[in-house]
Scaffold this motif. Structure first.
Motif, PDB file in Angstrom:
ATOM      1  N   PRO A   9       7.658  23.549  36.637  1.00  0.00           N
ATOM      2  CA  PRO A   9       7.146  24.311  37.619  1.00  0.00           C
ATOM      3  C   PRO A   9       5.840  23.724  38.110  1.00  0.00           C
ATOM      4  O   PRO A   9       5.281  24.223  39.083  1.00  0.00           O
ATOM      5  CB  PRO A   9       7.124  25.637  36.855  1.00  0.00           C
ATOM      6  N   ASP A  10       5.162  22.864  37.392  1.00  0.00           N
ATOM      7  CA  ASP A  10       3.716  22.541  37.689  1.00  0.00           C
ATOM      8  C   ASP A  10       3.876  21.219  38.757  1.00  0.00           C
ATOM      9  O   ASP A  10       2.719  20.541  38.724  1.00  0.00           O
ATOM     10  CB  ASP A  10       2.895  22.247  36.514  1.00  0.00           C
ATOM     11  N   HIS A  11       5.008  20.596  38.846  1.00  0.00           N
ATOM     12  CA  HIS A  11       5.097  19.385  39.533  1.00  0.00           C
ATOM     13  C   HIS A  11       4.355  19.597  41.142  1.00  0.00           C
ATOM     14  O   HIS A  11       3.682  18.227  41.130  1.00  0.00           O
ATOM     15  CB  HIS A  11       6.695  18.998  39.848  1.00  0.00           C
ATOM     16  N   PRO A  12       4.289  20.418  41.692  1.00  0.00           N
ATOM     17  CA  PRO A  12       3.408  20.400  42.956  1.00  0.00           C
ATOM     18  C   PRO A  12       2.023  20.122  42.532  1.00  0.00           C
ATOM     19  O   PRO A  12       1.561  19.081  43.259  1.00  0.00           O
ATOM     20  CB  PRO A  12       3.799  21.564  43.451  1.00  0.00           C
ATOM     21  N   ALA A  13       1.453  20.771  41.743  1.00  0.00           N
ATOM     22  CA  ALA A  13      -0.027  20.482  41.409  1.00  0.00           C
ATOM     23  C   ALA A  13      -0.198  19.137  40.682  1.00  0.00           C
ATOM     24  O   ALA A  13      -1.246  18.363  41.025  1.00  0.00           O
ATOM     25  CB  ALA A  13      -0.480  21.642  40.411  1.00  0.00           C
ATOM     26  N   TRP A  14       0.950  18.798  39.809  1.00  0.00           N
ATOM     27  CA  TRP A  14       0.581  17.532  39.221  1.00  0.00           C
ATOM     28  C   TRP A  14       0.908  16.356  40.262  1.00  0.00           C
ATOM     29  O   TRP A  14      -0.107  15.306  40.262  1.00  0.00           O
ATOM     30  CB  TRP A  14       1.953  17.232  38.354  1.00  0.00           C
ATOM     31  N   MET A  15       1.636  16.651  41.360  1.00  0.00           N
ATOM     32  CA  MET A  15       1.776  15.401  42.106  1.00  0.00           C
ATOM     33  C   MET A  15       0.675  15.209  43.066  1.00  0.00           C
ATOM     34  O   MET A  15       0.076  14.111  43.604  1.00  0.00           O
ATOM     35  CB  MET A  15       2.916  15.871  42.894  1.00  0.00           C
ATOM     36  N   ARG A  16      -0.044  16.447  43.623  1.00  0.00           N
ATOM     37  CA  ARG A  16      -1.283  16.537  44.310  1.00  0.00           C
ATOM     38  C   ARG A  16      -2.221  15.767  43.473  1.00  0.00           C
ATOM     39  O   ARG A  16      -3.063  14.875  44.062  1.00  0.00           O
ATOM     40  CB  ARG A  16      -1.831  17.790  44.592  1.00  0.00           C
ATOM     41  N   GLU A  17      -2.510  15.795  42.262  1.00  0.00           N
ATOM     42  CA  GLU A  17      -3.522  15.012  41.377  1.00  0.00           C
ATOM     43  C   GLU A  17      -3.234  13.850  41.364  1.00  0.00           C
ATOM     44  O   GLU A  17      -4.127  12.816  41.156  1.00  0.00           O
ATOM     45  CB  GLU A  17      -3.750  15.857  40.115  1.00  0.00           C
ATOM     46  N   PHE A  18      -1.914  13.438  40.990  1.00  0.00           N
ATOM     47  CA  PHE A  18      -1.437  12.146  41.008  1.00  0.00           C
ATOM     48  C   PHE A  18      -1.756  11.078  42.056  1.00  0.00           C
ATOM     49  O   PHE A  18      -2.468  10.186  42.033  1.00  0.00           O
ATOM     50  CB  PHE A  18      -0.175  11.946  40.526  1.00  0.00           C
ATOM     51  N   LEU A  19      -1.543  11.748  43.080  1.00  0.00           N
ATOM     52  CA  LEU A  19      -1.758  11.041  44.634  1.00  0.00           C
ATOM     53  C   LEU A  19      -3.322  10.772  44.658  1.00  0.00           C
ATOM     54  O   LEU A  19      -3.657   9.901  45.271  1.00  0.00           O
ATOM     55  CB  LEU A  19      -1.209  11.883  45.603  1.00  0.00           C
ATOM     56  N   THR A  20      -4.096  11.856  44.361  1.00  0.00           N
ATOM     57  CA  THR A  20      -5.499  11.819  44.292  1.00  0.00           C
ATOM     58  C   THR A  20      -5.886  10.672  43.492  1.00  0.00           C
ATOM     59  O   THR A  20      -6.758   9.653  44.029  1.00  0.00           O
ATOM     60  CB  THR A  20      -6.414  12.989  43.883  1.00  0.00           C
ATOM     61  N   VAL A  21      -5.447  10.200  42.322  1.00  0.00           N
ATOM     62  CA  VAL A  21      -5.880   9.364  41.407  1.00  0.00           C
ATOM     63  C   VAL A  21      -5.303   8.034  41.946  1.00  0.00           C
ATOM     64  O   VAL A  21      -6.044   7.139  42.019  1.00  0.00           O
ATOM     65  CB  VAL A  21      -5.395   9.697  40.076  1.00  0.00           C
ATOM     66  N   LEU A  22      -4.359   8.185  42.540  1.00  0.00           N
ATOM     67  CA  LEU A  22      -3.656   7.094  42.996  1.00  0.00           C
ATOM     68  C   LEU A  22      -4.497   6.505  44.268  1.00  0.00           C
ATOM     69  O   LEU A  22      -4.804   5.130  44.471  1.00  0.00           O
ATOM     70  CB  LEU A  22      -2.285   7.255  43.431  1.00  0.00           C
ATOM     71  N   ARG A  23      -4.759   7.104  45.301  1.00  0.00           N
ATOM     72  CA  ARG A  23      -5.592   6.800  46.276  1.00  0.00           C
ATOM     73  C   ARG A  23      -7.123   6.118  46.102  1.00  0.00           C
ATOM     74  O   ARG A  23      -7.306   5.402  46.668  1.00  0.00           O
ATOM     75  CB  ARG A  23      -5.592   8.000  47.478  1.00  0.00           C
ATOM     76  N   ALA A  24      -7.446   6.701  44.692  1.00  0.00           N
ATOM     77  CA  ALA A  24      -8.811   6.280  44.541  1.00  0.00           C
ATOM     78  C   ALA A  24      -8.577   4.972  43.919  1.00  0.00           C
ATOM     79  O   ALA A  24      -9.450   4.026  44.123  1.00  0.00           O
ATOM     80  CB  ALA A  24      -9.554   7.482  43.377  1.00  0.00           C
ATOM     81  N   LYS A  25      -7.610   4.655  43.184  1.00  0.00           N
ATOM     82  CA  LYS A  25      -7.314   3.496  42.359  1.00  0.00           C
ATOM     83  C   LYS A  25      -6.981   2.548  43.259  1.00  0.00           C
ATOM     84  O   LYS A  25      -7.137   1.115  43.207  1.00  0.00           O
ATOM     85  CB  LYS A  25      -6.601   3.675  41.248  1.00  0.00           C
ATOM     86  N   ALA A  26      -5.935   2.579  44.256  1.00  0.00           N
ATOM     87  CA  ALA A  26      -5.520   1.684  45.263  1.00  0.00           C
ATOM     88  C   ALA A  26      -5.297   2.206  46.684  1.00  0.00           C
ATOM     89  O   ALA A  26      -4.524   2.694  47.208  1.00  0.00           O
ATOM     90  CB  ALA A  26      -3.885   1.673  44.747  1.00  0.00           C
ATOM     91  N   PRO A  27      -6.402   2.310  47.150  1.00  0.00           N
ATOM     92  CA  PRO A  27      -6.755   2.859  48.549  1.00  0.00           C
ATOM     93  C   PRO A  27      -5.905   2.125  49.649  1.00  0.00           C
ATOM     94  O   PRO A  27      -5.713   0.719  49.505  1.00  0.00           O
ATOM     95  CB  PRO A  27      -8.209   2.647  48.972  1.00  0.00           C
ATOM     96  N   VAL A  28      -5.286   2.681  50.736  1.00  0.00           N
ATOM     97  CA  VAL A  28      -4.494   1.964  51.657  1.00  0.00           C
ATOM     98  C   VAL A  28      -5.586   1.351  52.694  1.00  0.00           C
ATOM     99  O   VAL A  28      -6.516   2.071  53.260  1.00  0.00           O
ATOM    100  CB  VAL A  28      -3.771   2.905  52.226  1.00  0.00           C
TER     101      VAL A  28
END
Length: 52
Positions: free
Chosen positions: A32-51
């Motif tokens: 049930p926490d997947h939406p919050a998890w995905m938001r945080e995951f994308l934040t970390v991903l964007r910080a580590k591998a910016p487009v």
């Protein structure tokens, strides 16, 4: 939450939150926490591998 005692026995610190970020590790309690998890995951991903 069902694994809280097992996590503590292994030396982890359990946090009862939708998502928890520790460096590049993003975790959550359950599906049930997947939406919050995905938001945080994308934040970390964007910080580590910016487009560019």
């Amino acid at each position: 939450p069902a694994l809280e005692l097992d996590m503590q026995a292994a030396g982890a610190t359990f946090q009862d939150a939708e998502s928890v970020v520790d460096g590049t590790l993003v975790s959550s309690r359950a599906w049930p926490d997947h939406p919050a998890w995905m938001r945080e995951f994308l934040t970390v991903l964007r910080a580590k591998a910016p487009v560019t």
